[in-house]
Design an enzyme around this catalytic site. Structure first.
Site: not given
Length: 350
Positions: A53, A78, A178, A192
């Site tokens: 904001e 807030c 793999w 990640r």
């Protein structure tokens, strides 16, 4: 699509630009509209910095239009002094007469107080616009404050016949087998970079010797965690290279060093719950559990998971370590070269 929904979509688009930069804060975007056109917009760019904001109001080149404008924001403004002043106070001070909110903020210092403060000051407040979409964007933040734990993602790769790993010979230990290709690995590293922490069990650490970093994607490394209750892992593993913060979950901690710390646990302790309590205290909003099977199954059995990312390759093992069965609802499927990603959601997470 209504006018409110159109501008809320713009808020969500802006908010997403803060992904990976604002944790443990939520992603928030804000748009200011006057006479049917956008006159200001902004998003929360970095933790500790001005909120969406504030950026939106600052971007308005004709502030005299604010008293006849509507401010849109995907999360309730807030009402408390944190690292920045309350956004509700700014809205009131600038004379903005209408605010449209996507969803309430469950953070204890807000949780309806921002909306209440605005209405008490005579501001018209509309709530619940694209609420489902707003909650989805900030699902990590909302889960953290509503359930008191991080958002938990279970991740594993499995062969076409449903095995996580084949039966290995001694010479195959210390490096991964793999199942998927480059496209899938790049997506794993992107995940990640987007999540706060990552966990593997002792057997995975020993047999695959993973680094658990974001080598194939640009972004921060997650907090590394490894389960080693009995303290059996050799110290030469890549997880102990001190390159990035790492936590060992163990009954037998050894010497702490820079980037190496310990979570002391006790025999028979509920490890999934203990780990999530630790991450909550550390204000980590999300966790990826990458294996192995017993570690994944512990979170599944406890119901402490929100998503499962299952990468299925084309290889066949015939026998080996069976992959977990998560159940849940399939919400996405994505082909990745020689593999397929299926995303599951837990319909009843704890």
């Amino acid at each position: 699509m209504t006018e409110h929904e159109k501008y809320m979509e713009r808020c969500l688009w802006l908010a997403a630009a803060g992904a990976g930069q604002v944790d443990p804060n939520p992603m928030v975007g804000s748009v200011i509209v006057c006479r049917g056109r956008i006159i200001g917009e902004g998003f929360h760019r970095e933790y500790g910095g001005p909120h969406a904001e504030v950026h939106a109001v600052a971007s308005v080149t004709r502030p005299e239009l604010l008293p006849e404008s509507t401010l849109y924001v995907n999360l309730e403004p807030c009402a408390h002094h944190g690292k920045t002043p309350p956004c509700a106070d700014l809205i009131i001070a600038r004379g903005i007469p209408r605010v449209v909110v996507g969803t309430r903020d469950p953070f204890p210092s807000v949780n309806g107080r921002g909306i209440e403060k605005l209405r008490h000051a005579g501001v018209e407040v509309v709530t619940g616009i694209l609420e489902e979409e707003c909650r989805e964007l900030n699902r990590r933040f909302l889960t953290f404050h509503e359930k008191g734990r991080p958002w938990v993602i279970l991740k594993w790769a499995q062969s076409a016949d449903g095995f996580m790993d084949r039966e290995r010979q001694e010479e195959e230990m210390g490096r991964p087998v793999w199942i998927t290709g480059t496209d899938a690995r790049r997506l794993v590293h992107r995940s990640r970079a987007q999540e706060a922490a990552i966990l593997v069990g002792r057997i995975t650490a020993e047999t695959d010797n993973p680094a658990l970093t974001t080598r194939d994607w640009s972004g921060p490394h997650p907090l590394r965690m490894v389960l080693d209750p009995s303290g059996r892992l050799p110290h030469h593993l890549r997880l102990f290279d001190l390159s990035t913060p790492t936590v060992v979950v163990t009954q037998h901690p050894w010497s702490e060093k820079e980037n190496l710390s310990f979570l002391k646990v006790f025999p028979g302790e509920d490890l999934p719950s203990r780990i999530l309590e630790y991450l909550r205290a550390a204000r980590k909003l999300s966790l990826i559990v990458e294996g192995g099977r017993n570690t994944l199954q512990g979170f599944l059995d406890a119901g402490l998971w929100d998503e499962a990312h299952v990468y299925t390759g084309r290889v066949w093992f015939g026998k080996g370590i069976p992959a977990p069965r998560a159940g849940g609802k399939s919400v996405a499927m994505e082909p990745l070269g020689d593999s397929l990603l299926t995303v599951l959601r837990n319909p009843h997470p704890k």
